[in-house]
Structure formats: structure tokens, C-alpha cells
Motif scaffolding. Structure first.
Motif, PDB file in Angstrom:
ATOM      1  N   ASN A 363       0.837  -1.214   0.000  1.00 45.30           N
ATOM      2  CA  ASN A 363       0.000   0.000   0.000  1.00 45.30           C
ATOM      3  C   ASN A 363       0.861   1.249   0.000  1.00 45.30           C
ATOM      4  N   TYR A 367       0.562   4.026  -2.932  1.00 41.63           N
ATOM      5  CA  TYR A 367       0.028   5.381  -2.763  1.00 41.63           C
ATOM      6  C   TYR A 367       1.153   6.409  -2.520  1.00 41.63           C
ATOM      7  N   MET A 396      -4.552  10.348   3.429  1.00 39.78           N
ATOM      8  CA  MET A 396      -6.029  10.267   3.441  1.00 39.78           C
ATOM      9  C   MET A 396      -6.589  11.320   4.384  1.00 39.78           C
ATOM     10  N   ILE A 404     -11.224   2.833   6.365  1.00 38.97           N
ATOM     11  CA  ILE A 404     -10.289   2.019   5.580  1.00 38.97           C
ATOM     12  C   ILE A 404     -10.231   0.550   5.995  1.00 38.97           C
ATOM     13  N   TYR A 409     -13.561  -1.293   0.975  1.00 40.90           N
ATOM     14  CA  TYR A 409     -13.527   0.164   0.976  1.00 40.90           C
ATOM     15  C   TYR A 409     -12.251   0.649   0.293  1.00 40.90           C
ATOM     16  N   ARG A 410     -12.447   1.537  -0.652  1.00 39.57           N
ATOM     17  CA  ARG A 410     -11.290   2.169  -1.298  1.00 39.57           C
ATOM     18  C   ARG A 410     -11.549   3.651  -1.363  1.00 39.57           C
ATOM     19  N   SER A 416      -7.724   3.066  -7.214  1.00 39.85           N
ATOM     20  CA  SER A 416      -7.251   1.893  -6.494  1.00 39.85           C
ATOM     21  C   SER A 416      -7.386   0.637  -7.343  1.00 39.85           C
ATOM     22  N   GLY A 421      -5.790  -2.703  -6.443  1.00 38.49           N
ATOM     23  CA  GLY A 421      -6.337  -2.914  -5.089  1.00 38.49           C
ATOM     24  C   GLY A 421      -7.789  -3.389  -5.121  1.00 38.49           C
ATOM     25  N   GLY A 425      -7.250  -5.717   1.572  1.00 36.17           N
ATOM     26  CA  GLY A 425      -5.930  -5.871   2.207  1.00 36.17           C
ATOM     27  C   GLY A 425      -5.909  -5.440   3.665  1.00 36.17           C
ATOM     28  N   LEU A 426      -6.390  -4.222   3.976  1.00 36.25           N
ATOM     29  CA  LEU A 426      -6.279  -3.727   5.353  1.00 36.25           C
ATOM     30  C   LEU A 426      -7.174  -4.499   6.316  1.00 36.25           C
ATOM     31  N   PHE A 452       1.281   3.610   9.407  1.00 37.20           N
ATOM     32  CA  PHE A 452       0.592   2.502  10.071  1.00 37.20           C
ATOM     33  C   PHE A 452       1.479   2.042  11.220  1.00 37.20           C
TER      34      PHE A 452
HETATM   35  P1  ADP Z   1      -6.491  -1.823  -1.510  1.00 38.56           P
HETATM   36  O1  ADP Z   1      -6.209  -3.201  -1.914  1.00 38.56           O
HETATM   37  O2  ADP Z   1      -7.497  -1.119  -2.357  1.00 38.56           O
HETATM   38  O3  ADP Z   1      -5.270  -1.034  -1.264  1.00 38.56           O
HETATM   39  P2  ADP Z   1      -6.712  -1.837   1.309  1.00 38.56           P
HETATM   40  O4  ADP Z   1      -7.701  -2.466   2.188  1.00 38.56           O
HETATM   41  O5  ADP Z   1      -5.320  -2.256   1.438  1.00 38.56           O
HETATM   42  O6  ADP Z   1      -7.226  -2.006  -0.156  1.00 38.56           O
HETATM   43  O7  ADP Z   1      -6.818  -0.295   1.516  1.00 38.56           O
HETATM   44  C1  ADP Z   1      -8.061   0.342   1.545  1.00 38.56           C
HETATM   45  C2  ADP Z   1      -7.952   1.750   1.046  1.00 38.56           C
HETATM   46  O8  ADP Z   1      -7.194   2.529   1.968  1.00 38.56           O
HETATM   47  C3  ADP Z   1      -7.176   1.859  -0.247  1.00 38.56           C
HETATM   48  O9  ADP Z   1      -8.049   1.706  -1.339  1.00 38.56           O
HETATM   49  C4  ADP Z   1      -6.606   3.243  -0.179  1.00 38.56           C
HETATM   50  O10 ADP Z   1      -7.548   4.150  -0.680  1.00 38.56           O
HETATM   51  C5  ADP Z   1      -6.403   3.475   1.309  1.00 38.56           C
HETATM   52  N1  ADP Z   1      -5.002   3.297   1.687  1.00 38.56           N
HETATM   53  C6  ADP Z   1      -4.444   2.198   2.226  1.00 38.56           C
HETATM   54  N2  ADP Z   1      -3.156   2.383   2.507  1.00 38.56           N
HETATM   55  C7  ADP Z   1      -2.872   3.656   2.121  1.00 38.56           C
HETATM   56  C8  ADP Z   1      -1.689   4.460   2.135  1.00 38.56           C
HETATM   57  N3  ADP Z   1      -0.525   4.000   2.596  1.00 38.56           N
HETATM   58  N4  ADP Z   1      -1.801   5.718   1.673  1.00 38.56           N
HETATM   59  C9  ADP Z   1      -2.947   6.196   1.193  1.00 38.56           C
HETATM   60  N5  ADP Z   1      -4.083   5.493   1.140  1.00 38.56           N
HETATM   61  C10 ADP Z   1      -4.061   4.234   1.598  1.00 38.56           C
END
Ligand code: ADP
Length: 469
Positions: A363, A367, A396, A404, A409-410, A416, A421, A425-426, A452
């Protein structure tokens, strides 16, 4: 009327009727005994007075005069000679019958005696007290004093009437109570029952109107409403989850189908064929990734993932992951910095730890802006080991941060998705951290970057979920 109300009414009626009957019976007996004993005592006293008088001077005329001066018109006096001859008789209502009874009574001259009898067509109760008049061993005669117990009958009649009125009153009280209970207890219970039935039918929008009492019923209503809310939430999130899954699967499938048919139907230049097969490969990868994530999440939900914890040097592990990711970072123009003491031991599941960190670094790269840096810091505190993944990317806003961890959720769906994405993932990272007994938090600012921070417990007393479960 509801069955439960009927039951209550019957119970209240039953209790009241039994209570009143017992009360009536006891008061009847107590009052009867009390007044009858009182009347007997009075009669005996009266008879004794006359006896004492006649013992010294056996003069029927004097007795007649004396009786005439007495104020008790309900009592009658009869004097008999030792042979049973009537010497004096009051003007009683049922004189003949009383005389007959008296004659029977005086045959026994042994002692003082009181009996109760019924006379006349109305069976009027009378008391008869008999006293032998004996002076120095000689029987001078026998006196019989009688009194009617009509007043006692009347008093008991009134008592019966009062009990009857109390019974009627009890009937109305019981009915009122029953209706009150029905309104305050039965109706809310029925309401709860109806709501649960609706929930069972899948109507998760139903709620019970608040009950304005502070008792178990209002608590029950609140709990049912909470249950309805949870079901409503789970139902809608399940629906949303399924539609998200369908949507996520459809996109790569559409690509795959489209490009495969182009390859199949048209004669293309080898360069174009290479380009299309690359896209097909990318989309297939994406599909595979998505399916893997879905499988992981469903196994996490069903608590099927059991950690295989080992004491690992996570300093080394982090360095290794960064080495793996460096070529990818270089492609995006992003550098890595790792700050970790070595060795840094922690009890973790190495495979799941790898999954957590890869997701966060992936991630951070995705980003980040070109020329950016992704920093990984690890440090050991007394109870926790902290790991941070810091990027200088797009960041963000606060309201985006709140969401998130939600599945699918994106922040910006199109971007994404373009970067590969899926929004899962999160959610997986958070679940795996919790499974280790750890905590994860995020801090971010638009155009400033994202951090994080994970805290893993150091000690075995901070047991992870999987070990506890
Ligand atoms: P994805 O696979 O879309 O990255 P995640 O669950 O990992 O899904 O993340 C959810 C959303 O959180 C992402 O779509 C992104 O918009 C935001 N996000 C996650 N990590 C970051 C980061 N390091 N910087 C900016 N936005 C982030």
C-alpha cells in the motif's frame, strides 16, 4: 382476551375467592363463638342471680316482681317446683315450645346447664340456662332462663352481606387488575413476540416502540431492538459484501473475455498479441489475488486460521521483506529506509507476519509519490514491540481513515482498482494483527503521507486470540 390475561384473571379471582371465603369463614366462626359465649355467660349470670335470690327466699312472686324491673326484654324466666310444676312463666313468643324444652331440661337436676335450641317456624335460635335451686341439700325448685339469639342472627346476616359485597368488589378489582396487567405486561410481551416473529421472517427493519418503564420488560424490548439492529447490520453488510464480490469478479472477467475473444477472432501482429496476453495475465493474477484474499477473510471469519507461532528475529524478517520489495519500489521511484535493531526477537507466525508487512508496504508503495521514501521502523518497548510503515504519499482525510478497515472500501475506487487494489488488504491485516493479540492504528494527512503502527505483545501473558481460543 389473551390467554395469559385469562390465566392471570383466573389466578387473581381464585386467590381472592379463596382468601375471602377463608376470611369469611374464620370471622363467622370467631364472631359466632364470641357473641354466643358472651350471651351464654350473661344468661348464666342472670340464672345465678335468680338462684341466689330464691335460695334464701323461695318466693315466685318476688321473683316475678324482680324480673319485671329488669331491662332485658329478650330473656324469659320460668320457675318450676321440684315436682316439675310451673310456678312462674314470662310471656315468651314461643312459650309452649320453650316450656316443653324447659320441662325436658329440668328432669336433670344435677347441675347448671346451658343448651341451644331452635324454635318456631323460622327456627329461631334460643339459649336456655337451667339452674337447680338447692338450699342445704334440699331441692327447692329449678329456674330456666331463656334468651333469643335473633340479634346474633342479624349480626351474622350483616356479616354475610358484607362478605358478599366484598366478593363483588373483589370481582371488579380483579377485572381491573387483569386489564391493567394486560395493558402493562401482556401487551409488551406480545409486541416483543411479534417483533421476533418478524425478525425470523427476515424483516430486519422492525423495532419495538420504547416501553417507558424501568423494568425487565423495557430491558427486554431494548435487547430485542439491539438484536434487530445487529441482524439488520449483518444482513445488509452481507448483501453489500456479496454485491462487492460479484462486482470485483466481473471486472477482470470482462477483460479476460474481451481480450481472449480478440485474440481468438482476429489475426493480430505478434507485438499486439504479446500486449494482450500480458493484460490477460495481469487480470488473471488480479483474479487469483482477489480469490486468495476472499478465502483468507472467510477463514478468518470462521476462526479457521490458527497461528503457528515461533520466536523469530523480526529485524531480519523486515530486512528480507524490504529486499523482496526493492525492485518493485525502484520501478515506482520509491526508496526504502529500515530502522530496526538486530536481533529483535518476537513470537509470531512468520507466514502471517510476512502477509501483514507485505500488505502495508505494498500500500505504501502504491500510494507513494515518485521520489518518495517508505520507512520501516521496529522497536521494542517493555510490553510491546512496535512496527511502523511510514510513507510520504498521497495520504487520506480523517473521514476516509475511519472507513479504511471496512471490506472493499477504497478511498478512490477507480484509482485503487487501476493500481490493482480490491479494498480487502487492510481488513486482512487488521484481523491478522488482532489474531496475534496486537493492535494496529493509522495516522494520515492528505498529501503528507500515512503511518501505520502495529503493536505486538512481547509476553506470553498477553496471549493472542488463537492461543486463547
Ligand atoms: P487496496 O487493496 O485497495 O489497497 P486496502 O484495504 O489495502 O485495499 O486499503 C483500503 C484503502 O485505503 C485503499 O483503497 C486506499 O484508498 C487506502 N489506503 C491504504 N493504505 C494507504 C496508504 N498507505 N496511503 C494512502 N491510502 C491508503
Amino acid at each position: 382476551m389473551q390467554r395469559i390475561t385469562m390465566k392471570w384473571l383466573t389466578t387473581i379471582f381464585g386467590v381472592m375467592i379463596i382468601g375471602l371465603t377463608l376470611l369469611g369463614l374464620v370471622s363467622y366462626l370467631v364472631i359466632t363463638n364470641h357473641y354466643q359465649s358472651d350471651a351464654e355467660l350473661q344468661l348464666i349470670n342472670q340464672a345465678s342471680t335468680y338462684t341466689e335470690m330464691l335460695k334464701d327466699n323461695f318466693d315466685p312472686d318476688e321473683l316475678k316482681h324482680f324480673v319485671g324491673t329488669e331491662k332485658n326484654p329478650a330473656s324469659n324466666v320460668f320457675l318450676f317446683s321440684p315436682s316439675g310444676k310451673l310456678l312462674l312463666a314470662s310471656e315468651a313468643v314461643h312459650k309452649a315450645e320453650i316450656l316443653q324444652l324447659s320441662e325436658n331440661l329440668i328432669r336433670d337436676t344435677s347441675n347448671q346447664k346451658v343448651i341451644q335450641q331452635q324454635v318456631g317456624p323460622n327456627k329461631t335460635k334460643i339459649l336456655l340456662a337451667r339452674n337447680p335451686i338447692i338450699n342445704q341439700g334440699t331441692l327447692l325448685g329449678t329456674i330456666v332462663v331463656t334468651t333469643e339469639l335473633t340479634w346474633l342472627e342479624n349480626a351474622l346476616g350483616s356479616l354475610q352481606m358484607m362478605l358478599l359485597l366484598a366478593g363483588i368488589g373483589a370481582f371488579f378489582v380483579a377485572t381491573g387488575l387483569g386489564l391493567l396487567l394486560s395493558r402493562n405486561i401482556v401487551n409488551p410481551i406480545l409486541e416483543v413476540g411479534k417483533t421476533i416473529e418478524q425478525l425470523a421472517k427476515g424483516n430486519y427493519g422492525v423495532r419495538i416502540a420504547p416501553i417507558n418503564t424501568k423494568d425487565e420488560l423495557s430491558l427486554l424490548a431494548k435487547q430485542v431492538n439491539r438484536l434487530a439492529e445487529s441482524l439488520d447490520y449483518y444482513h445488509s453488510s452481507r448483501k453489500e459484501f456479496l454485491s462487492n464480490v460479484a462486482h470485483e469478479l466481473r471486472t477482470p472477467l470482462t477483460y479476460l473475455k474481451g481480450y481472449a475473444s480478440v485474440l481468438h477472432e482476429r489475426m493480430l501482429a505478434p507485438e499486439m498479441v504479446g500486449k494482450l496476453t500480458y493484460i490477460i495475465h495481469e487480470q488473471a493474477n488480479r483474479l487469483e489475488h482477489l480469490v486468495d484474499d476472499l478465502v483468507t477473510l472467510s477463514r478468518l471469519d470462521e476462526e479457521q486460521i490458527k497461528l503457528k507461532k515461533e520466536k523469530m528475529n523480526i529485524g531480519d524478517l523486515l530486512q528480507k521483506i524490504v529486499r523482496e520489495m526493492t525492485p518493485h519500489g525502484e520501478k515506482l521511484g520509491v526508496k526504502f529506509t529500515v530502522k530496526t535493531p538486530s536481533p529483535l526477537y518476537l513470537k509470531i507466525d512468520p507466514q502471517r507476519f510476512h502477509q501483514i508487512i507485505i500488505n502495508l508496504i505494498d500500500n505504501a508503495l502504491r500510494y507513494s509519490k515518485e521520489e518518495g521514501t517508505v520507512t520501516i521502523i521496529a522497536a521494542k518497548k517493555s510490553k510491546w514491540t512496535m512496527i511502523q510503515v511510514i510513507d510520504e504519499g498521497i495520504g487520506m482525510s480523517t473521514d476516509q481513515l475511519d472507513r479504511i478497515w471496512e471490506r472493499f472500501y477504497r478511498v478512490e475506487k477507480s484509482r485503487s482498482r487501476h493500481t490493482g487494489g480490491s479494498g480487502l488488504g487492510l481488513s486482512i491485516v487488521q484481523n491478522l494483527v488482532h489474531l496475534h493479540g496486537g493492535k494496529i492504528k493509522v495516522e494520515s494527512g492528505l498529501d503528507w503521507g500515512t503511518t501505520f503502527t502495529i503493536h505486538f505483545p512481547n509476553h506470553d501473558d498477553l496471549k493472542s486470540k488463537s492461543e486463547v481460543g
